[in-house]
Enzyme design. Structure first.
Site, PDB file in Angstrom:
ATOM      1  N   SER A  73       0.832  -1.206   0.000  1.00 54.13           N
ATOM      2  CA  SER A  73       0.000   0.000   0.000  1.00 54.13           C
ATOM      3  C   SER A  73       0.863   1.251   0.000  1.00 54.13           C
ATOM      4  CB  SER A  73      -0.957   0.002   1.190  1.00 54.13           C
ATOM      5  OG  SER A  73      -0.253  -0.093   2.410  1.00 54.13           O
ATOM      6  N   GLU A  74       2.030   1.224   0.684  1.00 53.36           N
ATOM      7  CA  GLU A  74       2.983   2.335   0.631  1.00 53.36           C
ATOM      8  C   GLU A  74       4.414   1.822   0.706  1.00 53.36           C
ATOM      9  OE1 GLU A  74      -0.753   4.364   1.926  1.00 53.36           O
ATOM     10  OE2 GLU A  74       0.391   2.842   3.010  1.00 53.36           O
ATOM     11  N   THR A  75       5.284   2.540   0.032  1.00 51.79           N
ATOM     12  CA  THR A  75       6.734   2.381   0.132  1.00 51.79           C
ATOM     13  C   THR A  75       7.306   3.767   0.409  1.00 51.79           C
ATOM     14  OG1 THR A  75       6.776   0.525  -1.417  1.00 51.79           O
ATOM     15  CG2 THR A  75       8.836   1.733  -1.107  1.00 51.79           C
TER      16      THR A  75
ATOM     17  N   HIS B 154       0.613   4.856   8.828  1.00 50.98           N
ATOM     18  CA  HIS B 154       1.487   3.707   9.096  1.00 50.98           C
ATOM     19  C   HIS B 154       2.861   3.866   8.438  1.00 50.98           C
ATOM     20  CE1 HIS B 154       0.919   1.342   5.293  1.00 50.98           C
ATOM     21  NE2 HIS B 154       1.851   0.552   5.771  1.00 50.98           N
TER      22      HIS B 154
END
Length: 274
Positions: A46-48, A77
């Site tokens: 979902s995120e990097t 997060h």
């Protein structure tokens, strides 16, 4: 191009594989925007995030946050996970509170034992949602008016609309129909069952998938529920249970400030070769 230190962590979880995963690229100076975007698309999380030297006064480090499709100014997060990765790699904050710099500005992060907590950013849109939002809830989430206590805008950037449900059984039973979302992102919350060991349970629907444990949503839900007198000033929320996760989000408030905290568990350490 040189190799880059790489970490993958589980955020809002005290054990691996139970929270929301995050990939972190350390010392990312030299990576251009297009390469960062390709890396985030490749990790397919979902995120990097990409840790960089501080680019603002008072900041301990700078951070860029990418989904597989776009860059975000802030996300919850990724903030906690990136801070944990930075500290584990030997980062030394200039003061008692870690200061992260990202596109949304300076984000304070507190250390509280084994947990980290970020200060919730202000809402950019709040207040009751109108009929144009309520009208999509039956088709999108299978909800009727008898299931719902309130529907509020709780947008701190991603566009969240909050739905407070009367009971947790309704929350658990939801099967989303993403074709009916009409572009909305819904954060659902319900009081936990007696004896659950936490106070509220949340689910987050982006309009394309369900997010396991969502810092930005928990931040805005806390500001809403505490401000409305629905939640106590300190509480614990669970999220991700319907996805086989077991996330825990610890909410604390100091006067008008709300802090969103959780544990971060390292899972992978290695080298990214490009």
């Amino acid at each position: 191009m040189p190799d880059f230190a790489f970490s993958q962590l589980d955020v809002f979880a005290s054990a691996p594989l139970r929270g929301n995963p995050l990939a972190v690229v350390h010392d990312a100076t030299g990576l251009d925007d297009a390469t960062m975007a390709r890396i985030a698309n490749w990790t397919n999380l979902s995120e990097t995030t990409f840790l960089l030297p501080p680019a603002a006064p008072r900041a301990d480090y700078s951070l860029r946050i990418f989904t597989p499709a776009r860059e975000l100014p802030f996300a919850g997060h990724p903030t906690l996970g990136s801070c944990a990765a930075w500290l584990a790699a030997g980062g030394e904050p200039g003061g008692e509170t870690v200061i992260q710099h990202c596109a949304a500005g300076l984000i304070p992060i507190r250390r509280d034992g084994t947990r980290l907590a970020f200060r919730a950013p202000p809402l950019v849109r709040s207040g009751p949602a109108g009929d144009e939002v309520r009208s999509v809830l039956p088709a999108a989430l299978g909800l009727s008016d008898t299931d719902i206590e309130a529907v509020e805008w709780i947008d701190n950037g991603p566009g969240w609309c909050g739905v407070l449900l009367r009971d947790v059984a309704t929350l658990k039973a939801i099967q989303p129909n993403y074709a009916g979302f009409a572009g909305h992102k819904f954060g659902l919350v319900a009081p936990a069952a007696a004896g659950a060991g936490y106070d509220f349970e949340l689910r987050a629907f982006t309009g394309a998938y369900e997010d396991p444990v969502t810092g930005s949503l928990n931040a805005s839900v806390a500001q809403w529920l505490i401000g409305a007198g629905i939640a106590p000033r300190d509480y614990i929320a669970a999220q991700g249970l319907e996805l086989g996760r077991d996330g825990r989000v610890h909410i604390t408030s100091d006067g008008p400030e709300v802090w969103v905290g959780g544990e971060v568990t390292p899972c992978i350490r290695g080298t990214l070769s490009l």
